[in-house]
Design a protein around this motif. Structure first.
Motif, mmCIF file in Angstrom:
data_model
loop_
_atom_site.group_PDB
_atom_site.id
_atom_site.type_symbol
_atom_site.label_atom_id
_atom_site.label_comp_id
_atom_site.label_asym_id
_atom_site.label_seq_id
_atom_site.Cartn_x
_atom_site.Cartn_y
_atom_site.Cartn_z
ATOM 1 N N LEU A 49 -11.816 2.643 -3.249
ATOM 2 C CA LEU A 49 -10.622 3.022 -2.956
ATOM 3 C C LEU A 49 -9.849 2.578 -1.782
ATOM 4 O O LEU A 49 -8.539 2.298 -1.596
ATOM 5 C CB LEU A 49 -10.278 4.679 -2.971
ATOM 6 C CG LEU A 49 -10.712 5.181 -4.406
ATOM 7 C CD1 LEU A 49 -10.609 6.971 -4.332
ATOM 8 C CD2 LEU A 49 -10.057 4.636 -5.469
ATOM 9 N N THR A 50 -10.733 2.474 -0.585
ATOM 10 C CA THR A 50 -9.862 1.891 0.591
ATOM 11 C C THR A 50 -9.487 0.493 0.397
ATOM 12 O O THR A 50 -8.303 0.147 1.090
ATOM 13 C CB THR A 50 -10.985 1.917 1.715
ATOM 14 O OG1 THR A 50 -11.249 3.356 1.872
ATOM 15 C CG2 THR A 50 -10.398 1.482 2.898
ATOM 16 N N LEU A 52 -8.604 -0.878 -2.220
ATOM 17 C CA LEU A 52 -7.405 -0.869 -3.344
ATOM 18 C C LEU A 52 -6.164 -0.292 -2.552
ATOM 19 O O LEU A 52 -5.152 -1.052 -2.689
ATOM 20 C CB LEU A 52 -7.688 -0.104 -4.537
ATOM 21 C CG LEU A 52 -6.581 0.056 -5.412
ATOM 22 C CD1 LEU A 52 -6.601 -1.251 -6.402
ATOM 23 C CD2 LEU A 52 -6.918 1.408 -6.397
ATOM 24 N N VAL A 53 -6.270 0.648 -1.663
ATOM 25 C CA VAL A 53 -5.180 1.012 -1.160
ATOM 26 C C VAL A 53 -4.703 0.147 0.128
ATOM 27 O O VAL A 53 -3.414 0.087 0.333
ATOM 28 C CB VAL A 53 -5.462 2.464 -0.474
ATOM 29 C CG1 VAL A 53 -4.312 3.139 0.303
ATOM 30 C CG2 VAL A 53 -5.365 3.357 -1.886
ATOM 31 N N THR A 54 -5.520 -0.396 0.909
ATOM 32 C CA THR A 54 -5.263 -0.905 2.092
ATOM 33 C C THR A 54 -5.088 -2.486 1.917
ATOM 34 O O THR A 54 -4.175 -3.086 2.694
ATOM 35 C CB THR A 54 -6.258 -0.768 3.144
ATOM 36 O OG1 THR A 54 -7.447 -1.341 2.499
ATOM 37 C CG2 THR A 54 -6.262 0.629 3.724
ATOM 38 N N TYR A 55 -5.507 -3.006 0.853
ATOM 39 C CA TYR A 55 -5.437 -4.627 0.669
ATOM 40 C C TYR A 55 -4.702 -5.010 -0.457
ATOM 41 O O TYR A 55 -3.680 -5.848 -0.484
ATOM 42 C CB TYR A 55 -6.573 -5.214 1.053
ATOM 43 C CG TYR A 55 -7.384 -5.280 2.307
ATOM 44 C CD1 TYR A 55 -6.798 -5.668 3.549
ATOM 45 C CD2 TYR A 55 -8.559 -4.465 2.437
ATOM 46 C CE1 TYR A 55 -7.246 -5.797 4.734
ATOM 47 C CE2 TYR A 55 -8.936 -4.270 3.677
ATOM 48 C CZ TYR A 55 -8.440 -5.100 4.842
ATOM 49 O OH TYR A 55 -8.929 -4.841 6.068
ATOM 50 N N LEU A 57 -3.034 -3.120 -3.215
ATOM 51 C CA LEU A 57 -2.069 -2.615 -3.598
ATOM 52 C C LEU A 57 -0.707 -2.811 -2.851
ATOM 53 O O LEU A 57 0.453 -3.489 -3.418
ATOM 54 C CB LEU A 57 -2.037 -1.070 -3.779
ATOM 55 C CG LEU A 57 -2.650 -0.472 -5.120
ATOM 56 C CD1 LEU A 57 -2.664 0.974 -4.988
ATOM 57 C CD2 LEU A 57 -2.039 -1.051 -6.360
ATOM 58 N N PRO A 58 -0.714 -3.103 -1.438
ATOM 59 C CA PRO A 58 0.357 -3.641 -0.738
ATOM 60 C C PRO A 58 0.867 -4.837 -0.931
ATOM 61 O O PRO A 58 2.098 -5.242 -1.315
ATOM 62 C CB PRO A 58 -0.041 -3.394 0.864
ATOM 63 C CG PRO A 58 -1.171 -2.275 0.550
ATOM 64 C CD PRO A 58 -1.778 -2.619 -0.639
ATOM 65 N N CYS A 61 2.277 -4.943 -4.626
ATOM 66 C CA CYS A 61 3.638 -4.201 -4.676
ATOM 67 C C CYS A 61 4.640 -5.517 -3.723
ATOM 68 O O CYS A 61 5.660 -5.655 -4.504
ATOM 69 C CB CYS A 61 3.573 -3.031 -4.002
ATOM 70 S SG CYS A 61 2.937 -1.646 -4.825
#
Length: 105
Positions: A49-50, A52-55, A57-58, A61
């Protein structure tokens, strides 16, 4: 913070907040001690998840929101970051899963 905000305004005293935080820490400790391989499970969740969320998805998006305004440099940089993030997530997830499997055997 969410639990602290659920307290009525007249109960949001420093002593009540300290008691609430202490109860949360103790309950987390008890769960961590009672669940076998808690650290390995947290490593699995973190590695997947880290990244995914930090690299991933941003960048995804950013590219999705500014489709027609991005330069090819930005597309190349975001694509590189996404590929590296996916590779690191795969390696971390594989490493965590193999550690969990070794702990069970």
């Amino acid at each position: 913070m969410a639990l602290e905000e659920l307290l009525p305004p007249n109960q949001q005293k420093y002593s009540n907040i300290i008691i609430l935080r202490s109860v949360l820490v103790v309950s987390t400790l008890l769960i961590a001690l009672s669940v076998p391989f808690f650290g390995l499970v947290m490593a699995l969740v973190g590695s997947l998840l880290t990244m995914l969320v930090t690299y991933i998805l941003p960048c995804a998006c950013f590219l999705a929101i500014l489709k027609k305004k991005v330069t090819w440099y930005q597309i190349a940089a975001c694509s590189f970051i996404i590929v590296v993030g996916v590779c690191c997530a795969c390696v971390g997830t594989y490493s965590s899963l193999s550690s969990i499997i070794q702990s069970y055997s």
